[in-house]
Design a protein around this motif. Structure first.
Motif, PDB file in Angstrom:
ATOM      1  N   VAL A  56      66.744  64.042 119.317  1.00  0.00           N
ATOM      2  CA  VAL A  56      66.115  63.632 120.587  1.00  0.00           C
ATOM      3  C   VAL A  56      65.527  62.214 120.486  1.00  0.00           C
ATOM      4  O   VAL A  56      64.862  61.751 121.404  1.00  0.00           O
ATOM      5  N   SER A  57      65.800  61.552 119.377  1.00  0.00           N
ATOM      6  CA  SER A  57      65.212  60.207 119.154  1.00  0.00           C
ATOM      7  C   SER A  57      66.277  59.122 119.269  1.00  0.00           C
ATOM      8  O   SER A  57      66.393  58.228 118.426  1.00  0.00           O
ATOM      9  N   THR A  58      67.012  59.176 120.321  1.00  0.00           N
ATOM     10  CA  THR A  58      68.105  58.193 120.506  1.00  0.00           C
ATOM     11  C   THR A  58      67.592  56.879 121.085  1.00  0.00           C
ATOM     12  O   THR A  58      68.294  55.867 121.109  1.00  0.00           O
ATOM     13  N   GLY A  59      66.351  56.908 121.602  1.00  0.00           N
ATOM     14  CA  GLY A  59      65.769  55.705 122.224  1.00  0.00           C
ATOM     15  C   GLY A  59      66.077  55.615 123.700  1.00  0.00           C
ATOM     16  O   GLY A  59      65.493  54.794 124.409  1.00  0.00           O
ATOM     17  N   SER A  60      66.998  56.439 124.140  1.00  0.00           N
ATOM     18  CA  SER A  60      67.363  56.409 125.560  1.00  0.00           C
ATOM     19  C   SER A  60      67.014  57.704 126.266  1.00  0.00           C
ATOM     20  O   SER A  60      67.236  57.846 127.462  1.00  0.00           O
ATOM     21  N   MET A  61      66.519  58.746 125.506  1.00  0.00           N
ATOM     22  CA  MET A  61      66.224  60.073 126.075  1.00  0.00           C
ATOM     23  C   MET A  61      64.775  60.127 126.492  1.00  0.00           C
ATOM     24  O   MET A  61      63.877  59.843 125.685  1.00  0.00           O
ATOM     25  N   ASP A  62      64.540  60.425 127.783  1.00  0.00           N
ATOM     26  CA  ASP A  62      63.158  60.468 128.228  1.00  0.00           C
ATOM     27  C   ASP A  62      62.488  61.752 127.748  1.00  0.00           C
ATOM     28  O   ASP A  62      63.114  62.627 127.170  1.00  0.00           O
ATOM     29  N   PHE A  63      61.199  61.805 128.045  1.00  0.00           N
ATOM     30  CA  PHE A  63      60.376  62.889 127.527  1.00  0.00           C
ATOM     31  C   PHE A  63      60.879  64.259 127.979  1.00  0.00           C
ATOM     32  O   PHE A  63      61.061  65.174 127.178  1.00  0.00           O
ATOM     33  N   ASN A 108      57.481  73.339 114.571  1.00  0.00           N
ATOM     34  CA  ASN A 108      57.101  72.217 115.450  1.00  0.00           C
ATOM     35  C   ASN A 108      57.873  70.935 115.074  1.00  0.00           C
ATOM     36  O   ASN A 108      58.078  70.639 113.895  1.00  0.00           O
ATOM     37  N   VAL A 109      58.286  70.165 116.136  1.00  0.00           N
ATOM     38  CA  VAL A 109      58.909  68.850 115.944  1.00  0.00           C
ATOM     39  C   VAL A 109      57.979  67.806 116.601  1.00  0.00           C
ATOM     40  O   VAL A 109      57.634  67.938 117.788  1.00  0.00           O
ATOM     41  N   PHE A 110      57.567  66.826 115.788  1.00  0.00           N
ATOM     42  CA  PHE A 110      56.668  65.774 116.293  1.00  0.00           C
ATOM     43  C   PHE A 110      57.534  64.618 116.838  1.00  0.00           C
ATOM     44  O   PHE A 110      58.431  64.129 116.145  1.00  0.00           O
ATOM     45  N   ILE A 111      57.246  64.224 118.080  1.00  0.00           N
ATOM     46  CA  ILE A 111      58.014  63.124 118.693  1.00  0.00           C
ATOM     47  C   ILE A 111      57.052  61.986 119.054  1.00  0.00           C
ATOM     48  O   ILE A 111      55.874  62.213 119.358  1.00  0.00           O
ATOM     49  N   SER A 112      57.605  60.776 119.009  1.00  0.00           N
ATOM     50  CA  SER A 112      56.805  59.582 119.392  1.00  0.00           C
ATOM     51  C   SER A 112      57.652  58.704 120.300  1.00  0.00           C
ATOM     52  O   SER A 112      58.886  58.778 120.283  1.00  0.00           O
ATOM     53  N   PHE A 113      56.989  57.832 121.028  1.00  0.00           N
ATOM     54  CA  PHE A 113      57.649  56.992 122.040  1.00  0.00           C
ATOM     55  C   PHE A 113      57.576  55.532 121.698  1.00  0.00           C
ATOM     56  O   PHE A 113      56.650  55.056 121.048  1.00  0.00           O
ATOM     57  N   VAL A 154      50.983  60.721 122.289  1.00  0.00           N
ATOM     58  CA  VAL A 154      50.964  59.869 123.478  1.00  0.00           C
ATOM     59  C   VAL A 154      50.276  60.600 124.604  1.00  0.00           C
ATOM     60  O   VAL A 154      50.404  61.815 124.736  1.00  0.00           O
ATOM     61  N   ASP A 155      49.563  59.844 125.444  1.00  0.00           N
ATOM     62  CA  ASP A 155      48.882  60.418 126.606  1.00  0.00           C
ATOM     63  C   ASP A 155      49.936  61.065 127.504  1.00  0.00           C
ATOM     64  O   ASP A 155      50.914  60.417 127.885  1.00  0.00           O
ATOM     65  N   PRO A 156      49.748  62.338 127.828  1.00  0.00           N
ATOM     66  CA  PRO A 156      50.752  63.023 128.682  1.00  0.00           C
ATOM     67  C   PRO A 156      50.993  62.294 129.993  1.00  0.00           C
ATOM     68  O   PRO A 156      52.091  62.435 130.569  1.00  0.00           O
ATOM     69  N   ALA A 157      50.044  61.557 130.502  1.00  0.00           N
ATOM     70  CA  ALA A 157      50.240  60.880 131.785  1.00  0.00           C
ATOM     71  C   ALA A 157      51.326  59.819 131.673  1.00  0.00           C
ATOM     72  O   ALA A 157      51.890  59.385 132.683  1.00  0.00           O
ATOM     73  N   LEU A 158      51.616  59.376 130.469  1.00  0.00           N
ATOM     74  CA  LEU A 158      52.595  58.323 130.270  1.00  0.00           C
ATOM     75  C   LEU A 158      53.973  58.878 129.877  1.00  0.00           C
ATOM     76  O   LEU A 158      54.889  58.109 129.602  1.00  0.00           O
TER      77      LEU A 158
END
Length: 636
Positions: free
Chosen positions: A580-587, A631-636, A605-609
């Motif tokens: 899910v970390s392709t850089g083009s996949m949104d949340f 659990n999988v930790f994701i970052s933006f 990351v703030d859920p609002a963003l």
């Protein structure tokens, strides 16, 4: 002819208790075997009635009578009887085993015995016979074959197969079953037998022991019987001059043709033998003893002119038996004259006696007192009705009571002798009336071994059924878990004797198979009788794949043959982490993909963003194998 080694009884287990080892002897009615009593672990002699006699109720009744007669005696000179019963169609009697020989064997080996040996043996025989007479039992078959000489020195009287109560002194046809050489004149001519008939047989045995031969001989049994009925037994000293006069006197007294002239029982003759023993061993005479006995002898012994009984001192009798010349010439001439006169009647008398014997025997055994009648069947009747039926059949009756688990209280169980037995008319038949079952206090069988519980149940009169077996983690294998009544309910504290009881016996705990391989676990379970069905698999983080996690058993009782299921580990539940970390996949797209693969997520990351960002990194990395649900930790 079947040899001992071919005997089908060898090795047989009788009534679940007596293991037959070898054959000891075979007789006209039965065969005696050496056996082991498995319950008490001792050697016994088992007497088994011949098969061809099993259907003859008279023989069977006589066989059972031996057990009852001998069992009434408790004396060191009488063979003990331990048990009597029937296994299928085979009637048996269990006696004490005495390794040794019989008096007959001893006579065959040595021919004749010394006076001292004769006295020693007869002392023991008369003591045993005196006990029988005192108990009201007549042996009726005394002979050397029935005197047992044990290896340890004990001397015992056995084989009460023809014994009967002294009150029943009119013999039936079975009376003549006794060996002809030892039968008394009254038994041969009139069919009458009492304690004095045993005394006659003792006298004949003593003669044979002292001389090595029987007093009367003949080619036919009738010839021997005729001599017993009509001739005086000669003094043993006439065949063996070394025999003391005291033993001559005892033989003469015991074998007097008229029973009234003999000792009335074995105890009286034993007293006389003990007196004679003192004289023989000390060399003194009767006059030297502190008391001088007199004894009654019939005049026939002395060939006097009349039939009256005369009294003589033992010293005087000794002189007469040795044929010492009398000082009374008139008496001597009278004796000779009377003897000639008596001999003159012999030929005529023989003819008359034989004719009378035949006619009397025919009447006696067909319609007279010696005739037999069949005991009727009265089981289940009321006592009064049963007594009337038995008495109408020609018997007298008496009532006895006994417990019975099947016959209602107050009803007749049966008779003694049993129904269909052939018994002398006028005999007493016991009508046995039921008291109902005997109620016993039942013990706590739980915790006993199965063997101990079964033994105690039988001793209490219960009937153990085949035990049921089940696995128990709380009770050791082979021990009783519970005792059940005939209906399958727990055994009550009070229970009727004769009723069934079933023990539930533990097979022990079911084997622990967790952590074993499927192969090892299956073997452990099948070894104790369980059936392993299809296995089921489960994921496990702690149990390696292919290893048993646990065992699934059905609810309730688990016994041999029960199906059980193995729960086998598939190892941890691992799945591949999606990318899910392709850089083009949104949340939203990334979250949806992780959840579809079975993972949860987290982020800093703030859920609002969320909606304004695309996923750039993930932990664990894409393609990694991770536990489903992790659990999988994701970052933006």
């Amino acid at each position: 002819m079947t040899t001992a080694s071919e005997d089908p009884m060898i090795g047989r287990l009788i009534d679940g208790r007596y293991q037959v080892k070898s054959r000891i002897a075979r007789g006209g009615m039965a065969t005696v075997y050496l056996a082991t009593d498995l319950r008490l672990e001792r050697r016994v002699a088992v007497k088994i009635m011949h098969g061809h006699l099993a259907d003859d109720s008279a023989f069977k009744a006589r066989f059972v009578q031996e057990a009852r007669s001998a069992a009434r005696l408790a004396h060191p000179n009488v063979v003990n009887v331990f048990d009597q019963g029937q296994d299928s169609e085979m009637a048996y009697l269990v006696m004490e085993y005495l390794p040794g020989i019989t008096l007959r064997d001893l006579l065959k080996d040595y021919g004749k015995l010394t006076p001292e040996q004769t006295v020693d043996i007869m002392d023991a025989v008369l003591r045993g016979l005196a006990a029988a007479h005192e108990s009201g039992i007549v042996h009726r078959d005394l002979k050397p074959e029935n005197v047992l000489l044990a290896d340890d020195g004990r001397i015992k009287l056995g084989d009460f197969g023809l014994a009967r109560a002294t009150t029943a002194n009119t013999a039936s046809g079975q009376a003549l079953l006794g060996t002809i050489a030892y039968l008394s004149p009254e038994l041969l001519t009139r069919g009458v037998a009492d304690a004095r008939s045993d005394i006659y047989a003792i006298g004949i045995m003593m003669y044979e022991m002292l001389t090595g031969e029987q007093p009367f001989k003949g080619e036919q049994p009738m010839a021997v019987a005729y001599q017993h009925a009509n001739d005086k037994v000669p003094a043993p000293s006439s065949a063996n001059p070394a025999i003391p006069v005291e033993l001559d006197e005892i033989v003469a007294w015991a074998t007097t043709r008229s029973p009234e002239g003999r000792p009335e029982n074995a105890g009286v003759l034993l007293d006389k033998l003990l007196q004679a023993e003192k004289v023989i061993r000390t060399g003194s005479s009767y006059q030297d003893l502190s008391t001088q006995q007199t004894m009654v002898m019939p005049a026939g012994i002395l060939a006097s002119a009349d039939d009256e009984t005369k009294v003589f001192s033992t010293g005087a009798l000794a002189g007469l038996n040795r044929k010492v010349a009398t000082d009374d010439p008139v008496g001597s001439l009278k004796e000779v004259s009377d003897s000639r006169r008596v001999r003159g009647f012999w030929i005529f008398g023989i003819t008359i006696v034989l004719a009378v014997l035949g006619a009397t025997a025919g009447w006696f055994f067909s319609v007279g007192p010696g005739s037999l009648a069949t005991v009727p069947a009265v089981a289940g009747l009321a006592p009064d009705d049963a007594r009337k039926i038995v008495e109408d059949a020609g018997f007298t009756t008496s009532l006895v009571e006994a417990n019975d688990s099947t016959v209602p209280s107050g009803k007749v169980i049966g008779t003694d002798p049993p129904e269909n037995s052939s018994v002398t008319k006028g005999s007493e038949i016991k009508v046995i009336v039921s008291l109902g079952p005997k109620i016993i206090d039942t013990p706590a069988f739980a915790g006993m071994t199965e063997a101990d519980a079964t033994k105690q149940a039988k001793e209490l009169g219960l009937k153990p059924k085949t035990a049921s077996k089940q696995f128990s983690a709380d009770v050791v294998a082979g021990s009783v878990i519970a005792a059940l009544d005939a209906a399958g309910a727990p055994l009550p504290a009070k229970y009727p004797a004769g009723s069934e009881v079933q023990f539930v016996v533990s097979l022990g705990a079911i084997p622990q198979v967790a952590g074993l391989s499927v192969t090892d676990a299956t073997k452990a379970l099948t070894d104790v009788g369980l059936v392993v069905g299809a296995s089921s698999e489960e994921f496990s983080d702690s149990v390696p794949a292919g290893t048993v996690i646990s065992l699934s058993v059905p609810e309730g009782v688990v016994t041999t043959g029960t199906n059980v299921t193995l729960i086998v580990s598939k190892g941890p539940d691992l799945v591949q982490v999606p990318n899910v970390s392709t850089g083009s996949m949104d949340f939203n797209e990334a979250i949806s993909k992780l959840q579809a693969a079975g993972f949860t997520y987290s982020t800093d990351v703030d859920p609002a963003l969320f909606s304004k960002r695309t996923v750039k990194t993930q932990t664990p990395a894409a393609g990694t194998m991770a536990k489903r649900g992790s659990n999988v930790f994701i970052s933006f």
